[in-house]
Design an enzyme around this catalytic site. Structure first.
Site, mmCIF file in Angstrom:
data_model
loop_
_atom_site.group_PDB
_atom_site.id
_atom_site.type_symbol
_atom_site.label_atom_id
_atom_site.label_comp_id
_atom_site.label_asym_id
_atom_site.label_seq_id
_atom_site.Cartn_x
_atom_site.Cartn_y
_atom_site.Cartn_z
ATOM 1 C CD GLU A 214 -4.101 9.231 3.722
ATOM 2 O OE1 GLU A 214 -2.861 9.315 3.760
ATOM 3 O OE2 GLU A 214 -4.849 9.838 4.508
ATOM 4 C CD GLU B 163 0.016 11.620 5.391
ATOM 5 O OE1 GLU B 163 -1.016 11.147 4.911
ATOM 6 O OE2 GLU B 163 1.063 11.773 4.730
ATOM 7 C CG ASN C 84 -2.036 -0.997 1.119
ATOM 8 O OD1 ASN C 84 -2.579 -1.208 0.052
ATOM 9 N ND2 ASN C 84 -2.349 -1.652 2.220
ATOM 10 C CD GLU D 100 2.459 15.200 -3.851
ATOM 11 O OE1 GLU D 100 3.687 14.957 -3.856
ATOM 12 O OE2 GLU D 100 1.712 14.958 -2.883
#
Length: 706
Positions: free
Chosen positions: A510, A504, A197, A417
């Protein structure tokens, strides 16, 4: 009130070698519960021992370095001087979990020198607090030692029992792993290698990332981390499962033999150990922020803590996309008029979020996917030059959006980003931050998905530590606050640079929408509260009301009850808290959404009412200025009954309490939306309340002063 007490004791010592029986240097905490002893062994190697309430918690642990340009620095040492001092001060957070922070410690500084050539000098400084210890190495300017190329730092933490450990692997590239709960002797970080992931991951050996929290059979709680990580590499902790020991292991680079390069004089980050006899005290500790330097920016009132909505969750649900649908024509990406009509960051869609935020006491709107480049960064090896951070897609009118937001009293939160292409971002930061300043944007969410460019660097090495910190300093010049994703871990630098607002650095919300392993289990956040949250604010993006989201992804869901999603606004701290779900899901449940409208984001006082690491936690926070309190409690996969003591409330005040709790049939999987809401006007400091939490559940309480 601020005050400082300094008392100095100098001991001049010329010692070639000594044993603990001959000489011991010691510092104790102000309340005398914690003590640190320092000495040299028979080979003149430095070591320390740490005691908590007369019990050894860190036994004989050695200190030293290896270099690529010099011999190791670890033995044949002598003590030149020692100094003991006491410090007691109170400082104020411009925003945070509380207003006033007491900074009270006793310090032991030891000056050391090699007794043989090249006679290098260095200092070890211990600060002993009531809630733990911090220590670092200092390398003063000296003629025979001008540059340190550090191959590794060998700081030991030798433990005295086989603690229960709450850990994630020492990944050099990402912190987005689930936590494991095992005995210290059973830690196996290499079992995480090859996680499907993750966009990037590298786990070279059996080591853990920090914070790592340990709980002993005797009730002792330890959490290992670091503070003031500047111009140095992230410290992971290599695990010796046989001898029950941690040893510092710095994140390296494929491009150099050394892991850290520093010119003297310099000092390392603080190596920290929180030490308590109960879990709530870990969260209430200020050890990490206290070990950082005071505010260097001065007035930062231009940043306002806020709740925010935005174009984000809908992309994770595949309702919309980050990219616009430009096409590659003759080697150039162009708008050919064939956009796929799934783009989320349109003028119309963002205005919808602005309207909703303005109507519901929400100060900001995050817009992801607004700028060109999203079509061509995933899967491309060379990502430099992909994003430019100033050019919007054709369907996003940035002038109109920012004008409309200002008219409505809502701030647009910028999104950058970088695709981990650091050179591109560094070159464009002045232009990008100037654009934000022009539009009155004071906060940006940055992202670093993918392997770092230049190749061979890792997210947590010295190169990236400097990049992250330099970005914060550059942003401050434009009155921009940074909320970093795929970041370097938090180490309390928010005290020094208060425009470091959140980050984060964990497996976030998410993962519930797209992870192939079932998302975050119910135990995840009751572990996070006592591990990752000890480092600093978390941008976790709570508030998902549509728990199952079957209309988008039938095989995914959020593994909590709705009541727990509300509780997270109090339990998981950040000065920017997202109402992450879709507007239509909030509009369909206005009764539950009322708590998100009411809850604060900036706190005067924080009290941890109860908690067990990995099981449950309840936190109460008093909002600055209003005097209102908010309480949140969460549990793991086990239901439980908690008795709340409201003695933290003002002694002579009454409050109207609205309680949002799991219904009698609530369950994180079988019935997550079962929510009971009650209101009472009789809550005061003498009140006790029994609350039942469902499996994977929680509760939230707003206490509005009458």
């Amino acid at each position: 009130m601020k005050f400082r007490i300094l008392s100095l004791t100098f001991v001049a010592l010329i010692v070639s070698a000594c044993t603990s029986k001959e000489f011991v240097l010691e510092a104790t905490s102000p309340n005398s519960d914690i003590s640190v002893q320092f000495n040299l062994d028979k080979e003149a190697q430095a070591f320390y021992i740490t005691n908590f309430k007369s019990e050894v918690v860190i036994d004989t642990s050695y200190l030293g370095f290896e270099f690529t340009n010099a011999s190791p620095l670890k033995n044949d040492l002598k003590i030149l001087n020692s100094q003991i001092s006491t410090f007691n001060d109170t400082w104020q957070m411009p925003w945070g979990e509380q207003l006033d922070v007491v900074n009270n410690y006793n310090e032991l500084k030891i000056e050391l020198q090699e007794s043989k050539s090249p006679n290098r000098k260095f200092n070890i400084v211990f600060k002993v607090y009531n809630d733990g210890i911090g220590f670092r190495y200092e390398f003063p300017e000296q003629e025979n030692f001008t540059e340190a190329l550090i191959a590794d730092e060998h700081t030991q933490f030798n433990l005295t029992q086989d603690y229960k450990a709450f850990w994630q692997p020492g990944d050099w590239d990402i912190y987005e792993h689930l936590y494991s709960t095992t005995k210290l002797s059973e830690i196996n970080a290499l079992s995480y290698v090859g996680h499907v992931n993750l966009a990037q991951t590298y786990i070279p050996e059996n080591a853990v990332n920090t914070p790592v929290t340990l709980v002993g059979d005797n009730g002792i709680h330890l959490s290992f981390h670091e503070a003031a990580l500047v111009d140095y590499s992230d410290m992971t902790l290599k695990v010796d499962t046989e001898n029950l020991s941690f040893t510092s292991n710095l994140v390296g680079s494929e491009n150099t033999e050394y892991k850290v390069r520093r010119t003297l004089p310099f000092h390392t980050p603080w190596r920290t150990v929180q030490i308590t006899d109960n879990a709530p005290a870990l969260i209430e500790s200020n050890l990490i922020v206290n070990l950082n330097e005071p505010n260097k920016l001065g007035d930062v009132s231009w940043f306002k803590p806020m709740k925010y909505t935005g174009v984000w969750w809908e992309m994770h649900l595949d309702k919309s996309s980050w990219d616009y649908g430009m096409e590659l024509v003759d080697g150039q990406w162009k708008d050919t008029g064939k956009a796929h009509r799934r783009h989320g960051a349109t003028t119309e869609n963002v205005k919808r979020f602005i309207d909703f935020s303005a109507e519901n006491n929400i100060g900001g709107v995050l817009v992801e996917g607004w700028n060109t480049g999203w079509e061509r960064w995933i899967g491309f090896e060379d990502r430099e030059g992909v994003f430019d951070f100033i050019t919007p897609y054709p369907d996003y009118d940035i002038d109109e959006v920012t004008r409309y937001a200002k008219e409505k009293g809502v701030q647009i939160i910028m999104h950058h980003e970088t695709s981990a292409a650091t050179e591109t971002y560094t070159k464009q930061q002045d232009t990008a931050f100037a654009l934000m300043q022009h539009y009155g944007m004071n906060a940006v969410k940055t992202g670093y998905v993918g392997k770092i460019l230049p190749k061979g660097e890792y997210h947590h090495g010295q190169y990236m530590v400097n990049h992250y910190n330099n970005t914060v300093e550059k942003a401050a010049k434009y009155q921009v606050a940074i909320n970093a994703h795929e970041p370097i871990k938090a180490t309390g630098l928010r005290r020094t640079y208060p425009n470091t607002i959140s980050r984060e650095g964990l497996r976030g919300q998410e993962f519930n929408a797209w992870a192939e392993d079932g998302g975050n289990p119910p135990e995840h956040l009751p572990i996070v509260a006592f591990t990752r949250m000890l480092a600093g604010p978390i941008d976790f993006t709570p508030g998902i009301f549509n728990i199952k989201f079957d209309e988008y992804k039938k095989n995914n869901q959020v593994n909590t009850t709705l009541a727990q999603q509300l509780a997270l606004y109090v339990v998981i701290y950040s000065p920017v808290q997202m109402a992450a779900d879709l507007v239509e899901h909030y509009e369909a449940n206005p009764e539950a959404f009322q708590f998100i409208k009411d809850v604060g984001v900036d706190w005067e006082t924080t009290k941890v009412i109860n908690g067990v690491v990995g099981d449950y936690v309840t936190i109460a926070r008093k909002e600055r200025n209003s005097g209102n309190w908010f309480v949140g409690g969460i549990t793991d996969e086990n239901s439980r009954t908690l008795t709340l003591d409201f003695s933290f409330l003002d002694a002579d005040a009454n409050y109207t309490a609205t309680i949002y709790k799991d219904g009698v049939n609530a369950h994180w999987d079988e019935n997550p939306l079962d929510l009971e809401i009650t209101t009472t006007t009789t809550i005061d400091a003498q009140t006790e309340l029994v609350i039942n939490l469902a499996e994977g559940g929680g509760f939230a309480i707003s206490l509005i002063k009458n």
